[in-house]
Design an enzyme around this catalytic site. Structure first.
Site, PDB file in Angstrom:
ATOM      1  N   ASP A  11       9.651   1.544  -3.970  1.00 25.11           N
ATOM      2  CA  ASP A  11      10.132   2.852  -3.521  1.00 25.11           C
ATOM      3  C   ASP A  11      11.542   2.601  -3.003  1.00 25.11           C
ATOM      4  O   ASP A  11      11.730   1.947  -1.988  1.00 25.11           O
ATOM      5  CB  ASP A  11       9.193   3.349  -2.417  1.00 25.11           C
ATOM      6  N   TYR A 233       4.988  -0.581  10.768  1.00 24.13           N
ATOM      7  CA  TYR A 233       4.468   0.270   9.703  1.00 24.13           C
ATOM      8  C   TYR A 233       5.599   0.988   8.981  1.00 24.13           C
ATOM      9  O   TYR A 233       6.409   1.666   9.588  1.00 24.13           O
ATOM     10  CB  TYR A 233       3.495   1.310  10.265  1.00 24.13           C
ATOM     11  N   LYS A 236       2.356   2.844   3.121  1.00 26.82           N
ATOM     12  CA  LYS A 236       1.352   2.035   2.437  1.00 26.82           C
ATOM     13  C   LYS A 236       1.972   1.343   1.221  1.00 26.82           C
ATOM     14  O   LYS A 236       3.007   1.746   0.732  1.00 26.82           O
ATOM     15  CB  LYS A 236       0.207   2.928   1.977  1.00 26.82           C
TER      16      LYS A 236
HETATM   17  P1  13P Z   1       5.283   6.258   0.457  1.00 23.87           P
HETATM   18  O1  13P Z   1       4.562   4.991   0.851  1.00 23.87           O
HETATM   19  O2  13P Z   1       4.911   6.691  -0.926  1.00 23.87           O
HETATM   20  O3  13P Z   1       6.749   6.118   0.649  1.00 23.87           O
HETATM   21  O4  13P Z   1       4.737   7.425   1.379  1.00 23.87           O
HETATM   22  C1  13P Z   1       4.998   7.350   2.751  1.00 23.87           C
HETATM   23  C2  13P Z   1       4.500   8.516   3.509  1.00 23.87           C
HETATM   24  O5  13P Z   1       4.559   8.466   4.722  1.00 23.87           O
HETATM   25  C3  13P Z   1       3.973   9.716   2.837  1.00 23.87           C
HETATM   26  O6  13P Z   1       3.599  10.737   3.744  1.00 23.87           O
HETATM   27 MG    MG Z   2       8.502   6.843   0.102  1.00 25.53          MG
HETATM   28 MG    MG Z   3       5.253   5.658  -2.702  1.00 21.73          MG
HETATM   29 MG    MG Z   4       5.121   3.166  -0.201  1.00 24.96          MG
END
Ligand code: 13P
Ligand code: MG
Ligand code: MG
Ligand code: MG
Ligand code: 13P
Ligand code: MG
Length: 370
Positions: A11, A233, A236
């Site tokens: 990302d 954090y 994910k």
């Molecule tokens: P990503 O891990 O896809 O960047 O999403 C983060 C997020 O906080 C979505 O609400």
């Molecule tokens: Mg993102």
């Molecule tokens: Mg993502």
């Molecule tokens: Mg991500």
């Protein structure tokens, strides 16, 4: 003849928010990989986006963990990050956690699934790409593909698969791994991988007795742990996987079949909620509702002397409409819980968000219960 397929993703900025990848980033990546192909570093490549994750699917003859290939991916993500910064995309460079490349992309933020294989007479392969969830989201479908005879008829019908498969499971907390055989150790295997936030399937191998794929790797999942790398954090680790199909492996339709059930996975809004995994086409792979729901896209290729013949957008099919509809129904149901578990993740998995700060703030106001 050995060929390596590397699926490396990051990302490097969302458009808008965390929803999707801006086309300029895809163009930038295509140019960089085309140059590498012209210079014979790559055999072939395909660039796409799923949710806000930029996906590089590459074939080459340099094996797994090749410094040259990892560096190419890293540099490509850096170029895309520069474009993301110009466009002020959201979280530009989000997954590039180190300032400079240091020999191997592992532990630097991007997710990697790569396998070196002997190209069979015909080599069908599926690239699965998920957004708004974590690597453990692959446990259930990968288990069903390679171990569940109610999913995969071939485990019963095809003599070459009759001895089952071997699963390499990682304990991502203790940084240990174990190889377990299915069906012999099926219950023990399930005891581990049912705890999907800790025990994650990393690879699946054919048995030596499988005449078509003799002991080779047949599936691989990215298992990077962003928060451990970043120390806080930051979202994910939206995972990817490569799965081989047919001839000693499950048929293509057996590889796709588990995704007809939109199982609950962790991720979604702020990486802090359980929700259904919705199978979608690339065209539908924009995370919108409550930043989701979590999605999975699947691109199918035939690998032909290193060439990626494809892609075919495998979930772009009315056969998966019911799964999408079910996922929407589950999304409604889960959303109505608002900030309550089990929609919101349990405390252990909230550790890296604001909850510790809330607790610190309230520390002196907690009284002992008599
Ligand atoms: P990503 O891990 O896809 O960047 O999403 C983060 C997020 O906080 C979505 O609400
Ligand atoms: Mg993102
Ligand atoms: Mg993502
Ligand atoms: Mg991500
Ligand atoms: P076809 O007869 O369409 O080739 O299908 C063969 C098959 O085994 C499908 O699972
Ligand atoms: Mg046929």
């Amino acid at each position: 003849d050995k060929i390596t397929i590397s699926l490396i993703k990051a990302d490097v900025g969302g458009w808008p928010g965390h929803s999707t990848v801006h086309p300029d980033l895809i163009e930038t990546a295509k140019e960089a990989l085309q140059k590498a192909k012209d210079e014979h570093i790559l055999e072939d490549f395909h660039v796409t986006g799923v949710g806000d994750d930029l996906q590089l699917i590459m074939t080459h003859r340099k094996g797994v963990d090749s410094e040259e290939i990892h560096k190419l991916a890293w540099n490509t993500f850096e170029k895309a990050t520069a474009v993301a910064k110009e466009l002020k995309l959201y979280g530009a460079g989000q997954d590039l956690l180190k300032d400079a490349f240091s020999g191997n992309i592992r532990g630097m933020g991007p997710g990697i699934a790569e396998m070196e294989i002997t190209e069979r007479k015909s080599e069908p392969i599926v690239a699965f790409m998920m957004d708004k969830t974590e690597p453990g989201a692959f446990n259930l479908p990968i288990y069903r593909i390679f171990a569940d005879p109610f999913n995969t008829a071939g485990l019963v019908i095809d003599p070459s698969m009759h001895d089952g498969f071997k699963f390499e499971v990682w304990d991502i907390m203790e940084h240990k791994k174990v190889i377990m055989h299915s069906p012999k150790e099926m219950y023990d295997l399930l005891a581990l991988i049912g705890a999907k936030s800790r025990y994650v399937i990393k690879r699946v191998y054919a048995t030596e007795s499988n005449p078509k794929v003799k002991g080779e790797v047949v599936a691989v999942v990215s298992t990077e742990k962003l928060y451990q790398i970043a120390g806080e954090y930051i979202g994910k680790d939206d995972p990817v996987a490569l799965v081989r199909a047919q001839s000693g492996c499950p048929a293509l339709g057996e590889v796709l079949e588990p995704f007809a059930f939109p199982h609950l996975v962790s991720g979604w809004m702020r990486g802090s909620h359980n929700g259904p995994l919705m199978p979608v086409s690339i065209k539908q792979a924009h995370c919108t509702r409550f930043d989701g729901p979590p999605r999975v896209a699947a691109l199918g290729f035939q690998v032909a002397n290193g060439r990626l013949v494809g892609p075919v957008d495998l979930f772009d099919d009315p056969a998966f409409d019911r799964a999408r509809e079910t996922a929407q129904y589950i999304a409604d149901y889960m959303r109505r819980h608002g900030p309550f578990e089990p929609h919101r993740l349990p405390l252990e998995e909230m550790e890296y968000t604001t909850l510790p700060k809330v607790l610190t703030k309230l520390k002196d106001r907690f009284e002992k219960i008599q």
